[in-house]
Design a protein around this motif. Structure first.
Motif, PDB file in Angstrom:
ATOM      1  N   ARG A  59       0.814  -1.218   0.000  1.00 18.19           N
ATOM      2  CA  ARG A  59       0.000   0.000   0.000  1.00 18.19           C
ATOM      3  C   ARG A  59       0.841   1.259   0.000  1.00 18.19           C
ATOM      4  NH1 ARG A  59      -4.155  -1.784   4.676  1.00 18.19           N
ATOM      5  NH2 ARG A  59      -2.171  -2.020   5.722  1.00 18.19           N
ATOM      6  N   GLY A  60       2.108   1.153   0.364  1.00 23.52           N
ATOM      7  CA  GLY A  60       2.972   2.321   0.379  1.00 23.52           C
ATOM      8  C   GLY A  60       4.203   2.048   1.208  1.00 23.52           C
ATOM      9  N   PHE A  61       5.059   3.040   1.280  1.00 28.52           N
ATOM     10  CA  PHE A  61       6.288   2.963   2.041  1.00 28.52           C
ATOM     11  C   PHE A  61       6.275   4.135   3.009  1.00 28.52           C
ATOM     12  CE2 PHE A  61       6.928   1.200  -2.153  1.00 28.52           C
ATOM     13  CZ  PHE A  61       7.448  -0.050  -1.860  1.00 28.52           C
ATOM     14  N   HIS A  62       6.473   3.857   4.287  1.00 31.42           N
ATOM     15  CA  HIS A  62       6.301   4.884   5.308  1.00 31.42           C
ATOM     16  C   HIS A  62       7.474   4.891   6.277  1.00 31.42           C
ATOM     17  CE1 HIS A  62       2.114   4.904   3.984  1.00 31.42           C
ATOM     18  NE2 HIS A  62       2.179   3.591   4.048  1.00 31.42           N
ATOM     19  N   ALA A  63       7.683   6.040   6.884  1.00 27.45           N
ATOM     20  CA  ALA A  63       8.678   6.144   7.949  1.00 27.45           C
ATOM     21  C   ALA A  63       8.039   5.648   9.246  1.00 27.45           C
ATOM     22  CB  ALA A  63       9.120   7.594   8.115  1.00 27.45           C
ATOM     23  N   ASP A  64       8.778   4.914  10.042  1.00 28.62           N
ATOM     24  CA  ASP A  64       8.329   4.461  11.361  1.00 28.62           C
ATOM     25  C   ASP A  64       8.821   5.498  12.364  1.00 28.62           C
ATOM     26  OD1 ASP A  64       7.431   3.055  13.541  1.00 28.62           O
ATOM     27  OD2 ASP A  64       8.948   1.474  13.402  1.00 28.62           O
ATOM     28  N   ILE A  65       7.927   6.371  12.790  1.00 29.36           N
ATOM     29  CA  ILE A  65       8.290   7.502  13.643  1.00 29.36           C
ATOM     30  C   ILE A  65       8.003   7.154  15.100  1.00 29.36           C
ATOM     31  CG2 ILE A  65       7.738   9.921  14.173  1.00 29.36           C
ATOM     32  CD1 ILE A  65       7.006  10.133  11.130  1.00 29.36           C
ATOM     33  N   ASP A  66       8.938   7.435  15.967  1.00 35.18           N
ATOM     34  CA  ASP A  66       8.751   7.224  17.402  1.00 35.18           C
ATOM     35  C   ASP A  66       7.964   8.414  17.941  1.00 35.18           C
ATOM     36  OD1 ASP A  66       8.990   7.196  20.209  1.00 35.18           O
ATOM     37  OD2 ASP A  66      10.900   6.137  20.099  1.00 35.18           O
ATOM     38  N   PRO A  67       6.691   8.218  18.331  1.00 42.28           N
ATOM     39  CA  PRO A  67       5.887   9.349  18.802  1.00 42.28           C
ATOM     40  C   PRO A  67       6.495  10.075  19.994  1.00 42.28           C
ATOM     41  CG  PRO A  67       4.498   7.433  18.432  1.00 42.28           C
ATOM     42  CD  PRO A  67       5.929   6.978  18.318  1.00 42.28           C
ATOM     43  N   SER A  68       7.134   9.345  20.902  1.00 40.95           N
ATOM     44  CA  SER A  68       7.686  10.002  22.087  1.00 40.95           C
ATOM     45  C   SER A  68       8.827  10.940  21.727  1.00 40.95           C
ATOM     46  CB  SER A  68       8.138   8.978  23.132  1.00 40.95           C
ATOM     47  OG  SER A  68       9.175   8.180  22.637  1.00 40.95           O
ATOM     48  N   LEU A  69       9.629  10.592  20.734  1.00 47.62           N
ATOM     49  CA  LEU A  69      10.723  11.457  20.310  1.00 47.62           C
ATOM     50  C   LEU A  69      10.238  12.592  19.417  1.00 47.62           C
ATOM     51  CD1 LEU A  69      13.495   8.791  19.639  1.00 47.62           C
ATOM     52  CD2 LEU A  69      13.172  10.228  21.666  1.00 47.62           C
ATOM     53  N   ALA A  70       8.997  12.470  18.926  1.00 50.10           N
ATOM     54  CA  ALA A  70       8.413  13.507  18.078  1.00 50.10           C
ATOM     55  C   ALA A  70       7.450  14.395  18.874  1.00 50.10           C
ATOM     56  CB  ALA A  70       7.691  12.870  16.900  1.00 50.10           C
ATOM     57  N   LEU A  74       2.774  10.185  25.128  1.00 44.51           N
ATOM     58  CA  LEU A  74       1.672   9.431  25.727  1.00 44.51           C
ATOM     59  C   LEU A  74       0.842   8.787  24.620  1.00 44.51           C
ATOM     60  CD1 LEU A  74       0.129   8.674  28.316  1.00 44.51           C
ATOM     61  CD2 LEU A  74      -1.256  10.729  27.953  1.00 44.51           C
ATOM     62  N   GLN A  75       0.833   7.452  24.611  1.00 44.34           N
ATOM     63  CA  GLN A  75       0.025   6.726  23.641  1.00 44.34           C
ATOM     64  C   GLN A  75      -1.107   6.017  24.358  1.00 44.34           C
ATOM     65  OE1 GLN A  75       1.899   4.502  20.390  1.00 44.34           O
ATOM     66  NE2 GLN A  75       3.864   5.145  21.262  1.00 44.34           N
ATOM     67  N   ALA A  76      -2.221   5.891  23.656  1.00 44.36           N
ATOM     68  CA  ALA A  76      -3.379   5.199  24.217  1.00 44.36           C
ATOM     69  C   ALA A  76      -4.117   4.461  23.113  1.00 44.36           C
ATOM     70  CB  ALA A  76      -4.317   6.188  24.898  1.00 44.36           C
ATOM     71  N   MET A  77      -4.823   3.429  23.524  1.00 50.23           N
ATOM     72  CA  MET A  77      -5.749   2.713  22.649  1.00 50.23           C
ATOM     73  C   MET A  77      -7.132   2.991  23.215  1.00 50.23           C
ATOM     74  SD  MET A  77      -5.611   0.816  19.889  1.00 50.23           S
ATOM     75  CE  MET A  77      -4.016   0.027  19.851  1.00 50.23           C
ATOM     76  N   ILE A  78      -7.955   3.659  22.439  1.00 53.46           N
ATOM     77  CA  ILE A  78      -9.280   4.043  22.894  1.00 53.46           C
ATOM     78  C   ILE A  78     -10.310   3.138  22.221  1.00 53.46           C
ATOM     79  CG2 ILE A  78     -10.964   5.911  23.100  1.00 53.46           C
ATOM     80  CD1 ILE A  78      -8.552   7.855  22.616  1.00 53.46           C
ATOM     81  N   ALA A  79     -11.043   2.396  23.036  1.00 49.42           N
ATOM     82  CA  ALA A  79     -12.136   1.577  22.523  1.00 49.42           C
ATOM     83  C   ALA A  79     -13.370   2.464  22.403  1.00 49.42           C
ATOM     84  CB  ALA A  79     -12.405   0.416  23.473  1.00 49.42           C
ATOM     85  N   VAL A  80     -14.065   2.344  21.287  1.00 48.76           N
ATOM     86  CA  VAL A  80     -15.242   3.171  21.022  1.00 48.76           C
ATOM     87  C   VAL A  80     -16.410   2.262  20.638  1.00 48.76           C
ATOM     88  CG1 VAL A  80     -16.223   5.016  19.599  1.00 48.76           C
ATOM     89  CG2 VAL A  80     -13.788   5.060  20.174  1.00 48.76           C
ATOM     90  N   ARG A  81     -17.544   2.483  21.284  1.00 49.42           N
ATOM     91  CA  ARG A  81     -18.774   1.790  20.916  1.00 49.42           C
ATOM     92  C   ARG A  81     -19.759   2.838  20.424  1.00 49.42           C
ATOM     93  NH1 ARG A  81     -20.896  -1.233  25.588  1.00 49.42           N
ATOM     94  NH2 ARG A  81     -19.001  -2.417  25.234  1.00 49.42           N
ATOM     95  N   MET A  82     -20.351   2.564  19.289  1.00 47.33           N
ATOM     96  CA  MET A  82     -21.307   3.495  18.683  1.00 47.33           C
ATOM     97  C   MET A  82     -22.727   3.104  19.077  1.00 47.33           C
ATOM     98  SD  MET A  82     -19.142   5.343  16.954  1.00 47.33           S
ATOM     99  CE  MET A  82     -19.962   6.242  15.661  1.00 47.33           C
ATOM    100  N   HIS A  83     -23.634   4.080  19.037  1.00 48.66           N
ATOM    101  CA  HIS A  83     -25.051   3.794  19.221  1.00 48.66           C
ATOM    102  C   HIS A  83     -25.545   2.997  18.022  1.00 48.66           C
ATOM    103  CE1 HIS A  83     -25.920   6.089  22.811  1.00 48.66           C
ATOM    104  NE2 HIS A  83     -25.244   7.134  22.310  1.00 48.66           N
ATOM    105  N   GLY A  84     -26.586   2.200  18.236  1.00 50.65           N
ATOM    106  CA  GLY A  84     -27.143   1.375  17.164  1.00 50.65           C
ATOM    107  C   GLY A  84     -27.577   2.165  15.954  1.00 50.65           C
ATOM    108  N   HIS A  85     -28.110   3.366  16.144  1.00 51.93           N
ATOM    109  CA  HIS A  85     -28.582   4.168  15.018  1.00 51.93           C
ATOM    110  C   HIS A  85     -27.444   4.674  14.127  1.00 51.93           C
ATOM    111  CE1 HIS A  85     -27.701   7.401  17.983  1.00 51.93           C
ATOM    112  NE2 HIS A  85     -27.374   8.081  16.909  1.00 51.93           N
TER     113      HIS A  85
END
Length: 159
Positions: A59-70, A74-85
């Motif tokens: 799909r492409g070629f990308h740089a692997d950037i260290d977020p903390s050095l950039a 603070l990294q997080a994984m946010i779980a999201v649930r949507m309403h049925g509608h």
């Protein structure tokens, strides 16, 4: 062969798999080095990689950037649930999330949550603002659950 979305998936042979493994380990390798590792001519290697890109396997070629050095330690994984509608708007919401600053990945899921949103922020205030502004205030969002990421290991090779 068709994948889940009805797209024709190309048949990959052993040489394609070698090229994919090598590109995933280091996409900056020169073509002649890739060709040597795959045991093919450099011109054949260029054609193979072009075909892998055109078919959508690469799909492409990308740089692997260290977020903390950039500046976003603070990294997080946010779980999201949507309403049925909101079920008919999942793909649009996913694209909207992916375009937001600080979003590294968005995963559409099956199961108890609809999305995992991988974000990087400068600190807790930025993370809190992201959740409130882009998730909790959205009337289609039923629930969010934020999990901090303490460490991350990226797989080095596609195998």
């Amino acid at each position: 062969m068709l994948d889940r979305a009805g797209v024709v998936a190309p048949d990959l042979d052993d040489i394609d798999r070698i090229l994919l493994a090598e590109l995933s380990a280091d996409a900056r390798q020169p073509n002649n080095a890739l060709a040597a590792k795959a045991g093919i001519a450099p011109s054949t290697c260029l054609g193979r990689i072009r075909a892998l890109r055109e078919s959508g396997v690469v799909r492409g070629f990308h740089a692997d950037i260290d977020p903390s050095l950039a500046g976003r330690p603070l990294q997080a994984m946010i779980a999201v649930r949507m309403h049925g509608h909101a079920r008919s708007r999942l793909e649009a919401f996913m694209r909207q999330l992916a375009a937001l600053p600080g979003v590294l990945n968005v995963f559409l899921l099956g199961g108890g949550h609809d999305f995992f949103v991988h974000v990087a922020a400068a600190g807790t205030d930025g993370l809190n603002a992201f959740v409130i502004q882009h998730l909790s205030s959205n009337p289609d969002v039923a629930l969010t659950e934020t999990n901090l990421i303490f460490q991350h290991a990226r797989s080095e090779r596609w195998t």
